[in-house]
Scaffold this motif. Sequence first.
Motif, PDB file in Angstrom:
ATOM      1  N   ALA A 199       0.826  -1.212   0.000  1.00 55.34           N
ATOM      2  CA  ALA A 199       0.000   0.000   0.000  1.00 55.34           C
ATOM      3  C   ALA A 199       0.858   1.259   0.000  1.00 55.34           C
ATOM      4  O   ALA A 199       0.423   2.318  -0.447  1.00 55.34           O
ATOM      5  CB  ALA A 199      -0.925  -0.001   1.216  1.00 55.34           C
ATOM      6  N   VAL A 200       2.092   1.139   0.485  1.00 56.98           N
ATOM      7  CA  VAL A 200       2.989   2.297   0.552  1.00 56.98           C
ATOM      8  C   VAL A 200       3.749   2.483  -0.751  1.00 56.98           C
ATOM      9  O   VAL A 200       3.794   3.582  -1.313  1.00 56.98           O
ATOM     10  CB  VAL A 200       3.983   2.136   1.723  1.00 56.98           C
ATOM     11  N   TRP A 201       4.372   1.400  -1.262  1.00 53.70           N
ATOM     12  CA  TRP A 201       5.246   1.555  -2.429  1.00 53.70           C
ATOM     13  C   TRP A 201       4.590   1.137  -3.740  1.00 53.70           C
ATOM     14  O   TRP A 201       5.210   1.233  -4.811  1.00 53.70           O
ATOM     15  CB  TRP A 201       6.532   0.755  -2.238  1.00 53.70           C
ATOM     16  N   GLY A 202       3.331   0.744  -3.701  1.00 56.05           N
ATOM     17  CA  GLY A 202       2.678   0.220  -4.893  1.00 56.05           C
ATOM     18  C   GLY A 202       2.302   1.240  -5.952  1.00 56.05           C
ATOM     19  O   GLY A 202       1.657   0.890  -6.943  1.00 56.05           O
ATOM     20  N   THR A 203       2.692   2.493  -5.789  1.00 59.29           N
ATOM     21  CA  THR A 203       2.390   3.523  -6.794  1.00 59.29           C
ATOM     22  C   THR A 203       3.438   3.465  -7.912  1.00 59.29           C
ATOM     23  O   THR A 203       4.224   4.394  -8.098  1.00 59.29           O
ATOM     24  CB  THR A 203       2.394   4.919  -6.155  1.00 59.29           C
ATOM     25  N   ILE A 204       3.441   2.365  -8.651  1.00 59.09           N
ATOM     26  CA  ILE A 204       4.430   2.160  -9.699  1.00 59.09           C
ATOM     27  C   ILE A 204       3.745   2.184 -11.063  1.00 59.09           C
ATOM     28  O   ILE A 204       2.522   2.185 -11.166  1.00 59.09           O
ATOM     29  CB  ILE A 204       5.174   0.825  -9.504  1.00 59.09           C
ATOM     30  N   ALA A 205       4.554   2.204 -12.120  1.00 59.37           N
ATOM     31  CA  ALA A 205       4.019   2.299 -13.482  1.00 59.37           C
ATOM     32  C   ALA A 205       3.272   1.029 -13.872  1.00 59.37           C
ATOM     33  O   ALA A 205       3.513  -0.054 -13.325  1.00 59.37           O
ATOM     34  CB  ALA A 205       5.159   2.560 -14.459  1.00 59.37           C
ATOM     35  N   LYS A 206       2.391   1.168 -14.865  1.00 63.30           N
ATOM     36  CA  LYS A 206       1.590   0.042 -15.335  1.00 63.30           C
ATOM     37  C   LYS A 206       2.475  -1.085 -15.855  1.00 63.30           C
ATOM     38  O   LYS A 206       2.171  -2.268 -15.663  1.00 63.30           O
ATOM     39  CB  LYS A 206       0.642   0.524 -16.431  1.00 63.30           C
ATOM     40  N   THR A 207       3.574  -0.732 -16.513  1.00 63.07           N
ATOM     41  CA  THR A 207       4.475  -1.754 -17.053  1.00 63.07           C
ATOM     42  C   THR A 207       5.094  -2.600 -15.939  1.00 63.07           C
ATOM     43  O   THR A 207       5.358  -3.784 -16.130  1.00 63.07           O
ATOM     44  CB  THR A 207       5.594  -1.101 -17.871  1.00 63.07           C
ATOM     45  N   LYS A 208       5.319  -1.992 -14.786  1.00 66.20           N
ATOM     46  CA  LYS A 208       5.889  -2.731 -13.654  1.00 66.20           C
ATOM     47  C   LYS A 208       4.847  -3.669 -13.038  1.00 66.20           C
ATOM     48  O   LYS A 208       5.176  -4.772 -12.589  1.00 66.20           O
ATOM     49  CB  LYS A 208       6.439  -1.762 -12.611  1.00 66.20           C
ATOM     50  N   TYR A 209       3.581  -3.245 -13.008  1.00 62.10           N
ATOM     51  CA  TYR A 209       2.513  -4.141 -12.583  1.00 62.10           C
ATOM     52  C   TYR A 209       2.488  -5.375 -13.488  1.00 62.10           C
ATOM     53  O   TYR A 209       2.334  -6.506 -13.018  1.00 62.10           O
ATOM     54  CB  TYR A 209       1.149  -3.448 -12.660  1.00 62.10           C
ATOM     55  N   GLU A 210       2.640  -5.147 -14.792  1.00 59.01           N
ATOM     56  CA  GLU A 210       2.609  -6.251 -15.758  1.00 59.01           C
ATOM     57  C   GLU A 210       3.775  -7.203 -15.524  1.00 59.01           C
ATOM     58  O   GLU A 210       3.624  -8.419 -15.641  1.00 59.01           O
ATOM     59  CB  GLU A 210       2.638  -5.688 -17.176  1.00 59.01           C
TER      60      GLU A 210
END
Length: 274
Positions: A199-210
């Motif tokens: 919840a803290v560091w999950g503000t990452i780019a869509k490509t990283k989610y992929e």
Amino acid sequence: MKGKILNFFKSYFTDRTIVVENGKFISDPQPLDRGEPQGSSLSGWLFITYINDTSKNLKSKSSLNADDVALKSIAKDMKTLQEQLQQDMDRLQEWCKNNRMVINEDKTKIVIFKSNRKIINEEITIEVNKKKIERAETFKYLGVLLDHNMNWEAQYSSVSNKMTQRVLLISRHKNSISYKWMSVLSSALVLSILDYCFAVWGTIAKTKYERLDNIKIKLAKIVLPKQHVRSKDKFYILEKVNWLTSQERYEHTLIPFVFRHTARNTSYTQLMKK
């Protein structure tokens, strides 16, 4: 504290000894005149009570988690920041001296989180026990890698690498462990890495989610029976093992996280009205 309670704690700490065991060899007992027994139900409570006033005289904001202390200070220029932090480090050293504790200089780091790119190149000198503290661009605090740019790139790389390594480890046992226990191992050894402070560091780019989803899909294909892994639809494969996508997982952990921290200063009734 007095009377029976005081006598109880006196007896708890008095006449304790310590030995060192190395294979078949055991040292002679030596008196233990500081610290407390590990493993006791009282140990955690007593330690917290002992260090609870660590930040009492500090001017900087501080976070105390067991024996980890983080000082946070904001300043417009590096000189002011250095003065503020050095004064508080001196106060911490004085507290440690009075309470028979020491600061581990090697584990103490300073990170400058900047809003202005010019400030990052300026020198800053903070000393502990006359030893200069190392300035780092990345520092692990409570298991999360904090980067001076606050872009979470270091944390993301660390998490994805650990997940990949453990997927390979689990894949070696695919033919010797049942589906049930493969699922348990996957949650305990791989998915838990992603979930920690997400919840803290999950503000990452869509490509990283992929990228994280691809690792989870590889793991799911190892866990699932062969008839379920032929589909190329990642949502189908993740659904079969009852796992959320990484972005869904982030939203799932973020919502209760925000609610809990909002509810600290707001009553439930006020939240419902909003």
